[in-house]
Design an enzyme around this catalytic site. Structure first.
Site, PDB file in Angstrom:
ATOM      1  N   ASP A  19      -3.281  11.525   8.538  1.00  0.00           N
ATOM      2  CA  ASP A  19      -4.498  11.223   7.788  1.00  0.00           C
ATOM      3  C   ASP A  19      -5.464  12.356   8.098  1.00  0.00           C
ATOM      4  OD1 ASP A  19      -7.064  10.133   7.041  1.00  0.00           O
ATOM      5  OD2 ASP A  19      -6.242   8.121   7.279  1.00  0.00           O
TER       6      ASP A  19
ATOM      7  N   ARG B 144       0.798  -1.238   0.000  1.00  0.00           N
ATOM      8  CA  ARG B 144       0.000   0.000   0.000  1.00  0.00           C
ATOM      9  C   ARG B 144       0.832   1.291   0.000  1.00  0.00           C
ATOM     10  NH1 ARG B 144      -3.387  -3.327   3.579  1.00  0.00           N
ATOM     11  NH2 ARG B 144      -2.464  -2.308   5.376  1.00  0.00           N
TER      12      ARG B 144
ATOM     13  N   TYR C  79      -8.910   4.815  15.704  1.00  0.00           N
ATOM     14  CA  TYR C  79      -7.976   5.121  14.609  1.00  0.00           C
ATOM     15  C   TYR C  79      -7.807   6.636  14.467  1.00  0.00           C
ATOM     16  CZ  TYR C  79      -6.124   5.821   9.925  1.00  0.00           C
ATOM     17  OH  TYR C  79      -5.369   6.251   8.859  1.00  0.00           O
TER      18      TYR C  79
END
Ligand SMILES: *[C@@H]1O[C@H](CO)[C@@H](O)[C@H](O)[C@H]1NC(C)=O
Length: 250
Positions: free
Chosen positions: A169, A41, A182
């Site tokens: 993120d 990834r 997360y």
């Protein structure tokens, strides 16, 4: 979102190695980068991009052994001895394992110029069902590991005036239930980045920037050129700040 900080104020002066027939300058030939979670990834894509620029890359992996080994072979077929796969489970005894991993890399190649903390795990944790084990695992890999990898890398990076890039993120700023834990780990990573950018900045600040100097016009120009380039084709509505760290300094 990529958060970048420099350990030292000096920019590295590197000769440009433009390979005829290739459209990318290999300005990082001879430099060594560690990319965590590089077997697959986004970590793999980052390692491939760095390799194209000339970096020798340490491909860190945990469970993606086969992918990491074949990726290593692929990179080495492009340039001899330019990649090696290193195993480490960064969810336990993180401080010790980060130290071992980076010592192995430096033993092999003699230097470290860039650490990219990319390894992460991602899954939903609906609040009614979250276990302590899930909490620990997510926080350990996504936040604690980058922190201790940076701690272990800092002395080596100081020698080369190197940098650390943490892959955060947008979910570290905008939550997406039920991925709450997360999201919390990525918010933590963003603060780790900001805090350590200050703590690892050069001691004497000049011009009130953590990097200890005023910017030069070329750096602003290069940032604009990057934003206008195909490399930034997927960036929109986002900020990037060539301000020597003023976004994190009080
Ligand atoms: C690393 O791999 C081991 C063995 O498969 C596994 O038990 C562990 O949970 C993995 N660590 C992470 C952070 O995924």
């Amino acid at each position: 979102m990529l958060y970048l900080y420099q350990i030292k104020s000096f920019l590295i002066f590197i000769l440009l190695f433009c390979v005829p027939g290739q459209d990318i300058c290999q300005w990082a030939l001879g430099h060594v980068a560690v990319v965590t979670g590089a077997g697959q990834r986004v970590g793999k894509a980052i390692a491939a991009s760095l390799h194209k620029r000339g970096y020798t890359v340490a491909i860190h992996y945990n469970e993606s052994k086969d992918e990491a080994i074949s990726f290593m072979a692929e990179l080495n077929s492009i340039r001899k001895n330019s990649a090696y796969a290193f195993h480490a489970d960064l969810s336990r005894n993180v401080r010790e394992r980060a130290g071992h991993l980076l010592a192995e890399v430096v033993e092999k190649w003699g230097r470290l110029d860039l650490l990219v903390n990319s390894a992460a795990i991602y899954y939903a944790t609906p609040i009614a069902e979250t276990t302590e084990e899930q909490w620990d695992k997510l926080l350990d890999l996504n936040a604690k590991a980058p922190y201790f990898m940076t701690q272990a890398a800092a002395p080596y990076l100081k020698e080369t005036h190197g940098s650390v890039v943490n892959v955060a993120d947008i979910l570290g700023e905008r939550p997406n239930a039920p991925f709450n834990v997360y999201c919390i780990t990525k918010a933590t990573l963003i603060m780790i980045t900001k805090s350590l950018a200050l703590e690892l900045a050069p001691e004497n600040w000049i011009s009130k920037t953590p990097l200890g100097r005023a910017r030069n016009g070329e750096e602003v120009g290069d940032t604009v050129a990057f934003l206008a380039s195909p490399s930034a084709a997927f960036m929109t509505g986002a900020g990037i700040s060539p301000s020597g760290g003023r976004t994190v300094a009080l």
